[in-house]
Design a protein around this motif. Structure first.
Motif, PDB file in Angstrom:
ATOM      1  N   ILE A 292      39.990  49.568  48.453  1.00 56.38           N
ATOM      2  CA  ILE A 292      40.413  50.431  49.555  1.00 56.38           C
ATOM      3  C   ILE A 292      40.972  51.755  49.042  1.00 56.38           C
ATOM      4  O   ILE A 292      40.708  52.823  49.592  1.00 56.38           O
ATOM      5  N   SER A 293      41.729  51.694  47.955  1.00 61.31           N
ATOM      6  CA  SER A 293      42.374  52.914  47.455  1.00 61.31           C
ATOM      7  C   SER A 293      41.852  53.325  46.081  1.00 61.31           C
ATOM      8  O   SER A 293      42.536  54.035  45.351  1.00 61.31           O
ATOM      9  N   GLY A 294      40.665  52.897  45.727  1.00 63.12           N
ATOM     10  CA  GLY A 294      40.101  53.266  44.434  1.00 63.12           C
ATOM     11  C   GLY A 294      39.482  52.074  43.721  1.00 63.12           C
ATOM     12  O   GLY A 294      39.270  51.024  44.322  1.00 63.12           O
ATOM     13  N   MET A 295      39.199  52.223  42.443  1.00 63.40           N
ATOM     14  CA  MET A 295      38.596  51.154  41.667  1.00 63.40           C
ATOM     15  C   MET A 295      39.653  50.114  41.317  1.00 63.40           C
ATOM     16  O   MET A 295      40.782  50.450  40.932  1.00 63.40           O
ATOM     17  N   VAL A 296      39.261  48.835  41.422  1.00 61.17           N
ATOM     18  CA  VAL A 296      40.230  47.750  41.209  1.00 61.17           C
ATOM     19  C   VAL A 296      39.583  46.597  40.445  1.00 61.17           C
ATOM     20  O   VAL A 296      38.351  46.446  40.418  1.00 61.17           O
ATOM     21  N   LEU A 297      40.448  45.774  39.849  1.00 58.29           N
ATOM     22  CA  LEU A 297      39.999  44.593  39.107  1.00 58.29           C
ATOM     23  C   LEU A 297      41.183  43.643  38.982  1.00 58.29           C
ATOM     24  O   LEU A 297      42.298  44.075  38.699  1.00 58.29           O
ATOM     25  N   SER A 298      40.947  42.350  39.181  1.00 58.34           N
ATOM     26  CA  SER A 298      42.046  41.399  39.068  1.00 58.34           C
ATOM     27  C   SER A 298      42.313  41.074  37.604  1.00 58.34           C
ATOM     28  O   SER A 298      41.431  41.184  36.749  1.00 58.34           O
ATOM     29  N   LEU A 299      43.529  40.651  37.319  1.00 59.75           N
ATOM     30  CA  LEU A 299      43.892  40.256  35.965  1.00 59.75           C
ATOM     31  C   LEU A 299      43.046  39.081  35.511  1.00 59.75           C
ATOM     32  O   LEU A 299      42.564  39.043  34.369  1.00 59.75           O
ATOM     33  N   LEU A 300      42.840  38.105  36.407  1.00 58.80           N
ATOM     34  CA  LEU A 300      42.065  36.918  36.046  1.00 58.80           C
ATOM     35  C   LEU A 300      40.628  37.279  35.691  1.00 58.80           C
ATOM     36  O   LEU A 300      40.077  36.779  34.704  1.00 58.80           O
ATOM     37  N   ASP A 301      40.012  38.170  36.475  1.00 63.66           N
ATOM     38  CA  ASP A 301      38.640  38.588  36.170  1.00 63.66           C
ATOM     39  C   ASP A 301      38.580  39.311  34.827  1.00 63.66           C
ATOM     40  O   ASP A 301      37.689  39.068  34.009  1.00 63.66           O
TER      41      ASP A 301
ATOM     42  N   GLU B  34      36.908  50.587  33.286  1.00 62.12           N
ATOM     43  CA  GLU B  34      35.896  51.482  33.851  1.00 62.12           C
ATOM     44  C   GLU B  34      34.536  50.800  33.949  1.00 62.12           C
ATOM     45  O   GLU B  34      33.731  51.126  34.831  1.00 62.12           O
ATOM     46  N   ALA B  35      34.274  49.854  33.065  1.00 58.89           N
ATOM     47  CA  ALA B  35      32.997  49.147  33.097  1.00 58.89           C
ATOM     48  C   ALA B  35      32.969  48.045  34.145  1.00 58.89           C
ATOM     49  O   ALA B  35      31.923  47.792  34.747  1.00 58.89           O
ATOM     50  N   TRP B  36      34.091  47.381  34.349  1.00 59.29           N
ATOM     51  CA  TRP B  36      34.101  46.174  35.184  1.00 59.29           C
ATOM     52  C   TRP B  36      34.710  46.350  36.569  1.00 59.29           C
ATOM     53  O   TRP B  36      34.503  45.502  37.449  1.00 59.29           O
ATOM     54  N   ALA B  37      35.486  47.401  36.792  1.00 55.88           N
ATOM     55  CA  ALA B  37      36.168  47.555  38.080  1.00 55.88           C
ATOM     56  C   ALA B  37      35.167  47.761  39.212  1.00 55.88           C
ATOM     57  O   ALA B  37      34.043  48.214  39.004  1.00 55.88           O
ATOM     58  N   ARG B  38      35.590  47.405  40.409  1.00 52.51           N
ATOM     59  CA  ARG B  38      34.755  47.585  41.598  1.00 52.51           C
ATOM     60  C   ARG B  38      35.525  48.395  42.645  1.00 52.51           C
ATOM     61  O   ARG B  38      36.757  48.456  42.589  1.00 52.51           O
ATOM     62  N   PRO B  39      34.819  49.006  43.583  1.00 54.43           N
ATOM     63  CA  PRO B  39      35.515  49.830  44.587  1.00 54.43           C
ATOM     64  C   PRO B  39      36.467  49.008  45.454  1.00 54.43           C
ATOM     65  O   PRO B  39      36.125  47.907  45.900  1.00 54.43           O
TER      66      PRO B  39
ATOM     67  N   SER C 114      46.495  32.103  39.426  1.00 54.18           N
ATOM     68  CA  SER C 114      46.793  32.553  40.800  1.00 54.18           C
ATOM     69  C   SER C 114      46.774  34.074  40.934  1.00 54.18           C
ATOM     70  O   SER C 114      46.974  34.597  42.041  1.00 54.18           O
ATOM     71  N   GLU C 115      46.509  34.769  39.836  1.00 53.65           N
ATOM     72  CA  GLU C 115      46.584  36.233  39.860  1.00 53.65           C
ATOM     73  C   GLU C 115      45.219  36.841  40.158  1.00 53.65           C
ATOM     74  O   GLU C 115      44.552  37.397  39.299  1.00 53.65           O
ATOM     75  N   THR C 116      44.820  36.706  41.402  1.00 49.60           N
ATOM     76  CA  THR C 116      43.524  37.238  41.841  1.00 49.60           C
ATOM     77  C   THR C 116      43.668  38.531  42.640  1.00 49.60           C
ATOM     78  O   THR C 116      42.689  39.047  43.170  1.00 49.60           O
ATOM     79  N   VAL C 117      44.899  39.040  42.723  1.00 47.37           N
ATOM     80  CA  VAL C 117      45.126  40.308  43.428  1.00 47.37           C
ATOM     81  C   VAL C 117      44.391  41.419  42.688  1.00 47.37           C
ATOM     82  O   VAL C 117      44.422  41.507  41.461  1.00 47.37           O
ATOM     83  N   GLN C 118      43.703  42.269  43.448  1.00 49.89           N
ATOM     84  CA  GLN C 118      42.962  43.380  42.847  1.00 49.89           C
ATOM     85  C   GLN C 118      43.930  44.489  42.432  1.00 49.89           C
ATOM     86  O   GLN C 118      44.721  44.969  43.244  1.00 49.89           O
ATOM     87  N   LEU C 119      43.853  44.893  41.167  1.00 49.58           N
ATOM     88  CA  LEU C 119      44.808  45.852  40.607  1.00 49.58           C
ATOM     89  C   LEU C 119      44.133  47.174  40.265  1.00 49.58           C
ATOM     90  O   LEU C 119      42.955  47.205  39.882  1.00 49.58           O
ATOM     91  N   SER C 120      44.884  48.246  40.345  1.00 48.47           N
ATOM     92  CA  SER C 120      44.408  49.529  39.826  1.00 48.47           C
ATOM     93  C   SER C 120      44.500  49.482  38.305  1.00 48.47           C
ATOM     94  O   SER C 120      45.072  48.547  37.728  1.00 48.47           O
ATOM     95  N   GLU C 121      43.974  50.497  37.653  1.00 53.74           N
ATOM     96  CA  GLU C 121      44.045  50.484  36.192  1.00 53.74           C
ATOM     97  C   GLU C 121      45.489  50.500  35.707  1.00 53.74           C
ATOM     98  O   GLU C 121      45.856  49.757  34.783  1.00 53.74           O
ATOM     99  N   ASP C 122      46.323  51.344  36.303  1.00 50.34           N
ATOM    100  CA  ASP C 122      47.727  51.409  35.884  1.00 50.34           C
ATOM    101  C   ASP C 122      48.416  50.063  36.072  1.00 50.34           C
ATOM    102  O   ASP C 122      49.202  49.630  35.209  1.00 50.34           O
ATOM    103  N   GLU C 123      48.134  49.408  37.192  1.00 49.46           N
ATOM    104  CA  GLU C 123      48.744  48.101  37.453  1.00 49.46           C
ATOM    105  C   GLU C 123      48.255  47.057  36.454  1.00 49.46           C
ATOM    106  O   GLU C 123      49.040  46.224  35.975  1.00 49.46           O
ATOM    107  N   LEU C 124      46.961  47.105  36.119  1.00 46.40           N
ATOM    108  CA  LEU C 124      46.415  46.163  35.144  1.00 46.40           C
ATOM    109  C   LEU C 124      47.025  46.410  33.765  1.00 46.40           C
ATOM    110  O   LEU C 124      47.394  45.457  33.060  1.00 46.40           O
ATOM    111  N   GLN C 125      47.140  47.674  33.383  1.00 41.44           N
ATOM    112  CA  GLN C 125      47.745  48.000  32.091  1.00 41.44           C
ATOM    113  C   GLN C 125      49.179  47.477  32.014  1.00 41.44           C
ATOM    114  O   GLN C 125      49.591  46.904  30.992  1.00 41.44           O
TER     115      GLN C 125
END
Length: 329
Positions: A199-208, A192-197, A160-171
């Motif tokens: 609203i507030s910067g590059m993001v990536l979900s935990l599940l991805d 840095e390789a997988w994140a996508r743009p 269920s963790e599909t929320v897009q996270l910043s790097e700090d949040e993912l860490q």
């Protein structure tokens, strides 16, 4: 007595070359690194020797690009020596994808910068850079040392963790899931390789993130079980001697210039012609392409070729240190 004559081992030659380079004695450093490469050619494939051979090749390539120096070393071009170091890494029992990626990345830069680069060299540069990207990402995943079972469990708990996270949040989220402090730098590489743009910067979900990591772990496991295209040039086990020699020539010099390739092969193949080589390559190329593409299955959310950085390499370069600390032991 020349400085490099005082060093008795490959590791000592590397250290001596780096010291000479740091002190500005560049010509002596060049000679010492070249001597290290020559010494490496007599080694038996020990993991550390293979690693030091790669560092010597990287150091010479960096010096060559800084000085716009395109002379041959041991009768071979530096881009070819970088490729030979890649092949030595792949044949080593302690394969380091990070080191292979560094070597291919720098080889790509050298091919782009060579003043006499033709279309074949540019094609080879693009291919090397694409492969380097894959290898460096795989190297970062290897460095995490996460077991597939562990990642599968994390994925099961993160459906269920599909929320897009910043790097700090993912860490922070990975830290809560059990990631070690030393994993942070590799997570950064992968983010840095997988994140996508967003609203507030590059993001990536935990599940991805976890799904991509698992896919690469599985691909590495398959690759360890059976060496495929990158190790054997994409050829089947029953390939002829001529086909193997042709693929080796194309890997070094690119396609085309069939007359020159035929001349180079005449000693071993008296009946070879340019027309034969060209027709043989046309027959082999689709099979090799299919095998190579199959060898690099996995998430393709990597940096575009034009954005892959090729930083200069000094003895204290983070890229070299990254290679050092991810070398399998």
């Amino acid at each position: 007595m020349a400085p490099h004559e005082m060093a008795s081992s490959l590791e000592e030659l590397i250290a001596e070359g780096q010291a000479l380079q740091s002190s500005g004695r560049l010509e002596e450093a060049w000679t010492t690194f070249a001597s290290a490469l020559e010494t490496a050619g007599t080694q038996t494939g020990d993991v550390l020797d293979v690693f030091n051979r790669g560092i010597a090749a990287l150091s010479l390539a960096h010096m060559a690009m800084e000085q716009h120096r395109w002379t041959e070393v041991r009768g071979k071009s530096l881009d070819l020596l970088l490729l030979e170091s890649v092949n030595a890494c792949r044949a080593s029992k302690g394969r380091s994808r990070t080191l292979e990626g560094c070597l291919l990345q720098v080889r790509s830069q050298m091919l782009f910068e060579k003043p006499d680069a033709d279309s074949a060299a540019i094609d080879a540069a693009i291919s090397a850079r694409q492969e380097a990207t894959v290898l460096l990402i795989e190297g970062a995943v290897e460095a995490l040392s996460w077991k597939a079972a562990k990642v599968e469990k994390l994925i099961a708990n993160a459906q269920s963790e599909t929320v897009q996270l910043s790097e700090d949040e993912l860490q922070e989220r990975l830290k809560r899931a059990g990631a070690r402090p030393g994993d942070a730098e590799y997570v950064t590489e992968l983010f840095e390789a997988w994140a996508r743009p967003g609203i507030s910067g590059m993001v990536l979900s935990l599940l991805d993130f976890l799904s991509y990591v698992l896919e690469i772990i599985q691909n590495i496991s398959k690759d360890s079980a059976r060496c495929s295209a990158p190790c054997e040039g994409g050829l089947s086990s029953d390939a002829s001697h001529l086909e193997k020699e042709l693929v080796a020539l194309v890997s070094r010099h690119g396609t085309g210039a069939w007359e020159a390739k035929a001349s180079e092969m005449l000693n071993d193949f008296p009946d070879v012609t340019a027309q034969l080589l060209e027709s043989t390559w046309r027959m082999l190329a689709p099979k090799i392409k299919k095998t190579v593409e199959g060898s690099f299955q996995g998430p393709r959310h990597f940096l575009p070729v034009s954005l892959i950085p090729c930083p200069p390499l000094s003895p204290s370069s983070p890229l070299l240190l990254f290679c050092c600390f991810t070398l399998p032991r």
